[in-house]
Design a protein around this motif. Structure first.
Motif, PDB file in Angstrom:
ATOM      1  N   ARG A 541      -1.783  26.337 -32.257  1.00 35.37           N
ATOM      2  CA  ARG A 541      -0.358  26.549 -32.524  1.00 35.37           C
ATOM      3  C   ARG A 541       0.496  26.063 -31.361  1.00 35.37           C
ATOM      4  NH1 ARG A 541       3.592  29.729 -30.999  1.00 35.37           N
ATOM      5  NH2 ARG A 541       2.190  30.689 -29.475  1.00 35.37           N
ATOM      6  N   TRP A 542       0.131  26.449 -30.134  1.00 34.01           N
ATOM      7  CA  TRP A 542       0.894  26.045 -28.954  1.00 34.01           C
ATOM      8  C   TRP A 542       0.802  24.536 -28.738  1.00 34.01           C
ATOM      9  CZ3 TRP A 542       4.878  26.488 -26.394  1.00 34.01           C
ATOM     10  CH2 TRP A 542       5.010  26.248 -25.023  1.00 34.01           C
ATOM     11  N   LEU A 571      -2.939  27.853 -20.769  1.00 33.36           N
ATOM     12  CA  LEU A 571      -2.603  29.084 -21.490  1.00 33.36           C
ATOM     13  C   LEU A 571      -3.533  30.172 -20.971  1.00 33.36           C
ATOM     14  CD1 LEU A 571      -0.634  29.879 -23.828  1.00 33.36           C
ATOM     15  CD2 LEU A 571      -2.613  29.763 -25.347  1.00 33.36           C
ATOM     16  N   ASP A 572      -2.955  31.293 -20.487  1.00 28.70           N
ATOM     17  CA  ASP A 572      -3.817  32.337 -19.960  1.00 28.70           C
ATOM     18  C   ASP A 572      -4.216  33.321 -21.063  1.00 28.70           C
ATOM     19  OD1 ASP A 572      -1.661  33.995 -20.408  1.00 28.70           O
ATOM     20  OD2 ASP A 572      -1.421  34.615 -18.321  1.00 28.70           O
ATOM     21  N   ALA A 573      -5.011  34.333 -20.703  1.00 31.62           N
ATOM     22  CA  ALA A 573      -5.547  35.274 -21.682  1.00 31.62           C
ATOM     23  C   ALA A 573      -4.464  36.092 -22.366  1.00 31.62           C
ATOM     24  CB  ALA A 573      -6.555  36.198 -20.996  1.00 31.62           C
ATOM     25  N   SER A 574      -3.303  36.262 -21.714  1.00 35.58           N
ATOM     26  CA  SER A 574      -2.226  37.043 -22.308  1.00 35.58           C
ATOM     27  C   SER A 574      -1.317  36.216 -23.212  1.00 35.58           C
ATOM     28  CB  SER A 574      -1.383  37.692 -21.204  1.00 35.58           C
ATOM     29  OG  SER A 574      -0.703  36.694 -20.451  1.00 35.58           O
ATOM     30  N   GLY A 575      -1.618  34.916 -23.350  1.00 35.54           N
ATOM     31  CA  GLY A 575      -0.813  34.057 -24.201  1.00 35.54           C
ATOM     32  C   GLY A 575       0.383  33.440 -23.527  1.00 35.54           C
ATOM     33  N   ARG A 576       0.429  33.478 -22.202  1.00 34.43           N
ATOM     34  CA  ARG A 576       1.523  32.839 -21.475  1.00 34.43           C
ATOM     35  C   ARG A 576       1.070  31.487 -20.936  1.00 34.43           C
ATOM     36  NH1 ARG A 576       3.690  36.816 -17.100  1.00 34.43           N
ATOM     37  NH2 ARG A 576       1.443  36.938 -16.649  1.00 34.43           N
ATOM     38  N   SER A 577       2.032  30.565 -20.802  1.00 30.50           N
ATOM     39  CA  SER A 577       1.713  29.166 -20.504  1.00 30.50           C
ATOM     40  C   SER A 577       2.361  28.719 -19.201  1.00 30.50           C
ATOM     41  CB  SER A 577       2.185  28.275 -21.652  1.00 30.50           C
ATOM     42  OG  SER A 577       1.899  26.910 -21.387  1.00 30.50           O
ATOM     43  N   ALA A 578       1.742  27.733 -18.568  1.00 35.68           N
ATOM     44  CA  ALA A 578       2.289  27.132 -17.354  1.00 35.68           C
ATOM     45  C   ALA A 578       1.784  25.704 -17.241  1.00 35.68           C
ATOM     46  CB  ALA A 578       1.887  27.931 -16.114  1.00 35.68           C
ATOM     47  N   ILE A 579       2.523  24.883 -16.478  1.00 40.25           N
ATOM     48  CA  ILE A 579       2.098  23.517 -16.176  1.00 40.25           C
ATOM     49  C   ILE A 579       1.349  23.541 -14.851  1.00 40.25           C
ATOM     50  CG2 ILE A 579       2.872  21.168 -15.727  1.00 40.25           C
ATOM     51  CD1 ILE A 579       5.419  21.832 -17.286  1.00 40.25           C
ATOM     52  N   ALA A 580       0.259  22.788 -14.775  1.00 43.28           N
ATOM     53  CA  ALA A 580      -0.514  22.696 -13.533  1.00 43.28           C
ATOM     54  C   ALA A 580      -0.958  21.256 -13.328  1.00 43.28           C
ATOM     55  CB  ALA A 580      -1.726  23.625 -13.582  1.00 43.28           C
ATOM     56  N   PRO A 591       6.340  32.698 -21.943  1.00 45.49           N
ATOM     57  CA  PRO A 591       5.822  32.860 -23.311  1.00 45.49           C
ATOM     58  C   PRO A 591       5.621  31.506 -23.986  1.00 45.49           C
ATOM     59  CG  PRO A 591       7.659  34.353 -22.919  1.00 45.49           C
ATOM     60  CD  PRO A 591       7.609  33.421 -21.741  1.00 45.49           C
ATOM     61  N   ALA A 592       4.538  31.357 -24.715  1.00 42.55           N
ATOM     62  CA  ALA A 592       4.228  30.102 -25.408  1.00 42.55           C
ATOM     63  C   ALA A 592       4.897  30.106 -26.777  1.00 42.55           C
ATOM     64  CB  ALA A 592       2.715  29.932 -25.521  1.00 42.55           C
TER      65      ALA A 592
END
Length: 824
Positions: A541-542, A571-580, A591-592
């Motif tokens: 989905r993301w 995407l981490d285990a809690s469903g939050r996203s970041a660029i790396a 939030p994703a």
């Protein structure tokens, strides 16, 4: 001036002992002395702090060198300095540090000696003798107000009730005839923008009159005000006669300038003007200076004889204005006279405690010409003598109206008209040039390009090279600097020629119009695909939301299954996203969701765009070949320590320089661009946004200098809030051109909603320009330019096609070590 005094007590923390080669922190604060009475209506006063190190210490200020003393006895924080012992210290501690407090008006009082003993010496005697001081401070009362403390990017934009004030100075001297027409014309333009205008002209515009008017402007300015200072008249540039390392000194010419004597210089130097604007930006961050005079550009590294703004008078329809030597009654002013004046001013404390224009990030400076150039008058179409620059700026401003376009684009419009009339005059904008005119808001459209009308069926797309534009690519032209969904389409632009940073395109309009509207932007056609591959998250989905948001991006796209890339959306285990990237996170977790998908793609575009600047190259047919020597390195004790152009390792707090030596037989122009680690792109040469001129055999040297003229270098810092565990790459891009080149279009803010990282992609994350995928099937490499052809443009001016720009790019890559973690 008020002669009342108030007793204050300095609170100074300084090293009682020091070892040569070591750095030490000095802090200076003030409090009301015991039983001191506050006898003023004003709530606060500003006290400047001047710290001198003599021959034994190098001194550098960390931020502002003024403290704000409140009537209740406290301040908003101390002034901080870093001092370095550079030679052995006297056994009795004498001749070490000297602190002088300075009033707002520049009056020094109560100098204090701060003895420093050699390392290992007992300090009891010093501690006992300097436990407390009490001094009488002749504070200068002004209207009560707080000072501005937030950076411009965090300050609110001017609202409808914000006060707008302008000081317009006109000095019609030395044969000028158009100043008396320029000032009322500028006043009319500003009044149409709801400014309250104060005019200072004729016999009132003496040195004393101008300084008094500026003081009154500062006195009545409040936080959040919008302030404009305009000057029209002669400008002077005094250069050292031996062509040495001493700085050239610029000044404006008041109406009593001819009364100057060896002991009474009646010009106003840019040193003094820098202090005045520094005091303004301590109150409000929304300040614009407009200088219509010769040598208006802020700095210069050439050593020509001093000259003045020369009026050129030609009949309507005649040739370009020809310079007429200005016959100032005092003749030429020697360098020693101006330098002595500056030294007296500095010794009086007028400038030492306030930021210079290079360090002032809050003032926009619009200038009529480059430092080594003259500005011109002419007879306009109505037969009225006016300044070419002022008239062009007013025409552009009135045409723009409320359309949100940046100062960089405004000056491109002004520049095209001015250079058509006077090819040797190059207007420019310095400082925070991405701002909207007279606003704090900045234009930061990452994936759209400003469009400049270039005659029937032609346009220039500013910054197209950074989007990887190729000959044959098509862009959609839309109104407004930030296109929104559903915005009407004006037409299309097909790229025909790639220049140094821009592209020339053939324009097809949906509906016929005489010229493209001011503020139009070009957006790449949807679906052409990006240049940088991004590893997508495993969540379907993301990943689908991100893929949809990337569909229209000209810079980024989902990476292929086998494609190597250093850029990933996690995407981490809690469903939050970041660029790396390969080093670590570049943005904070968020939030994703659908809204975050757009923000994520915008951040990815910033990262890709910064990388495009880092790997900017000159194509073979535009390459500037010749003996150009680029050097950089550390500065220690005023001495250069060169480093390799690639692979250097720096620590936070070290100081650097950049040198470009012109060993060719042609004048060159130098710009230095900093690609930061949060993918911000900024100009280290922001006070010369079209490049600094370097004469044959000359050198451009970037690096701060102390009051004694000794090189101190640029301080290297670490982004606040960024984890200090791993080193990060950083780059300086040195651009050398044969002609002035406006590089402000390159600038951008770093990634948004980040962890504070000023991160950048490593080399494998961006494919070299030669291997970048073509934007359209059938695209062909750029072809050599035909001979320039003149076309008709708006206003009936002849507008020649820009000549092929020859340039070279020299990239300095280094690794920045994070600051050491504080000891527990």
């Amino acid at each position: 001036m008020n002669d009342r005094t108030v007793a204050i007590q300095p609170v100074v923390n300084w090293p009682r002992t020091a070892r040569p080669g070591q750095d030490y922190l000095v802090t200076v604060d003030v409090v009301l002395a015991e039983a001191a009475e506050w006898a003023y209506e004003r709530e606060e006063f500003v006290v400047g702090c001047v710290l001198e190190g003599g021959a034994r210490f190098a001194v550098e200020a960390l931020g502002s060198t003024s403290v704000v003393l409140h009537r209740f006895g406290g301040t908003y924080g101390p002034v901080r300095f870093v001092v370095r012992a550079e030679r052995d210290l006297a056994a009795d501690g004498s001749g070490a540090l000297r602190l002088t407090l300075v009033t707002e008006g520049g009056l020094p009082f109560s100098p204090i000696e701060l003895p420093v003993l050699p390392a290992g010496t007992d300090t009891a005697a010093i501690d006992a003798a300097h436990a407390r001081w009490t001094v009488a401070a002749p504070l200068r009362p002004r209207a009560s107000r707080p000072t501005a403390t937030q950076p411009a990017e965090n300050a609110p934009a001017a609202g409808p009730t914000t006060r707008r004030t302008a000081l317009l100075i006109g000095c019609q001297t030395g044969g000028l005839t158009g100043v008396e027409n320029d000032v009322p014309a500028m006043a009319g333009m500003l009044e149409r923008r709801e400014f309250a205008v104060t005019r200072l002209e004729g016999t009132a515009a003496t040195r004393t009159g101008i300084l008094d008017a500026y003081e009154e402007l500062i006195d009545r300015t409040e936080p959040g005000d919008v302030v404009v200072v305009y000057y029209a008249g002669h400008g002077g540039l005094a250069r050292p006669p031996d062509g040495g390392t001493k700085p050239a000194l610029q000044f404006i010419v008041p109406t009593d300038f001819a009364e100057s004597t060896d002991n009474d210089f009646r010009g106003i130097t840019f040193v003094e003007l820098a202090v005045l604007v520094g005091r303004l930006t301590d109150i409000t961050h929304n300040v614009t200076e407009i200088f219509d005079c010769s040598h208006a550009g802020h700095s210069s590294w050439t050593w020509d004889p001093m000259s003045y703004k020369a009026p050129g008078l030609t009949p309507v329809g005649g040739d370009s204005p020809a310079p007429i030597v200005a016959g100032l009654s005092k003749g030429r002013i020697g360098y020693d006279l101006v330098a002595h004046h500056v030294s007296v001013v500095m010794a009086g404390g007028f400038a030492a405690h306030l930021r210079g224009p290079i360090e002032n990030p809050y003032a926009v400076r619009v200038v009529a010409c480059a430092p080594e150039q003259s500005a011109y008058e002419y007879l306009n179409h109505a037969g009225v003598p006016v300044s070419v620059f002022t008239e062009s700026l007013i025409l552009a401003s009135d045409e723009i109206g409320s359309i949100p376009i940046a100062w960089t684009t405004v000056l491109e419009l002004v520049r095209r008209r001015v250079t058509t009339l006077v090819p040797g005059q190059w207007p420019d904008v310095e400082g925070p040039s991405r701002r909207l005119p007279f606003e704090l808001q900045e234009v930061d459209a990452v994936s759209s390009l400003p469009v400049i009308d270039f005659g029937p069926g032609r346009a220039v797309l500013e910054g197209a090279r950074l989007l990887g534009a190729q000959v044959g690519d098509e862009f959609t032209i839309m109104p407004g600097s930030v296109p929104a969904a559903g915005t009407s389409v004006l037409g299309t632009a097909r790229v025909e020629r790639i220049a140094a940073l821009s592209a020339e395109a053939a324009v097809t309009l949906v509906h016929p119009m005489p010229t493209l509207p001011i503020g139009a932007v070009a957006v790449p056609e949807p679906g052409v695909g990006g240049l940088v591959g991004v590893r997508m998250p495993g969540d379907e989905r993301w990943a689908a939301l991100l893929t949809e948001a990337m569909a229209a991006s000209p810079l980024v796209r989902p990476a292929g299954p086998e494609e190597e890339t250093g850029l990933v959306v996690e995407l981490d285990a809690s469903g939050r996203s970041a660029i790396a990237d390969r080093i670590g996170p570049l943005t904070a977790l968020a939030p994703a969701d659908e809204a975050e998908a757009g923000r994520t793609v915008e951040n990815l575009e910033r990262i890709a765009r910064a990388a495009a600047v880092r790997w900017l190259e000159a194509p073979f047919d535009a390459r500037l070949d010749g003996p150009i020597a680029v050097e950089w390195g550390l500065v220690a004790g005023g001495v250069r320590r060169p480093l390799p152009l690639s692979g250097g390792v720096l620590r936070v707090g070290e100081r650097v320089y950049v040198s470009v030596r012109n060993d060719s037989d042609q004048k060159l122009y130098v710009s230095v661009i900093d690609v930061g680690v949060a993918s911000s792109v900024s100009l280290l040469t922001a006070n010369g946004q079209s490049g600094f001129p370097v004469e044959p055999g000359g050198e451009f040297l970037l690096g701060d200098r102390g009051p004694d003229g000794r090189l101190t270098g640029l301080l290297v810092g670490w982004p606040a809030g960024f984890p200090a565990q791993l080193a990060r790459p950083r780059s300086f891009v040195v651009l050398v051109t044969l002609q002035p080149l406006a590089v402000g279009v390159l600038q951008q803010a770093g990634v948004r909603n980040s962890t504070g990282a000023d991160g950048a992609l490593r080399r494998p994350a961006i494919r070299p320009a030669a291997s970048m995928r073509r934007r359209r099937e059938g695209s062909v490499p750029p072809v050599p330019d035909p001979e320039p052809a003149a076309t008709s443009s708006a206003g009936g001016l002849a507008s020649a096609r820009p000549a092929q720009m020859r340039y070279s790019v020299h990239t300095i890559d280094f690794v920045l070590q994070p600051p050491a973690s504080p000891a527990r």
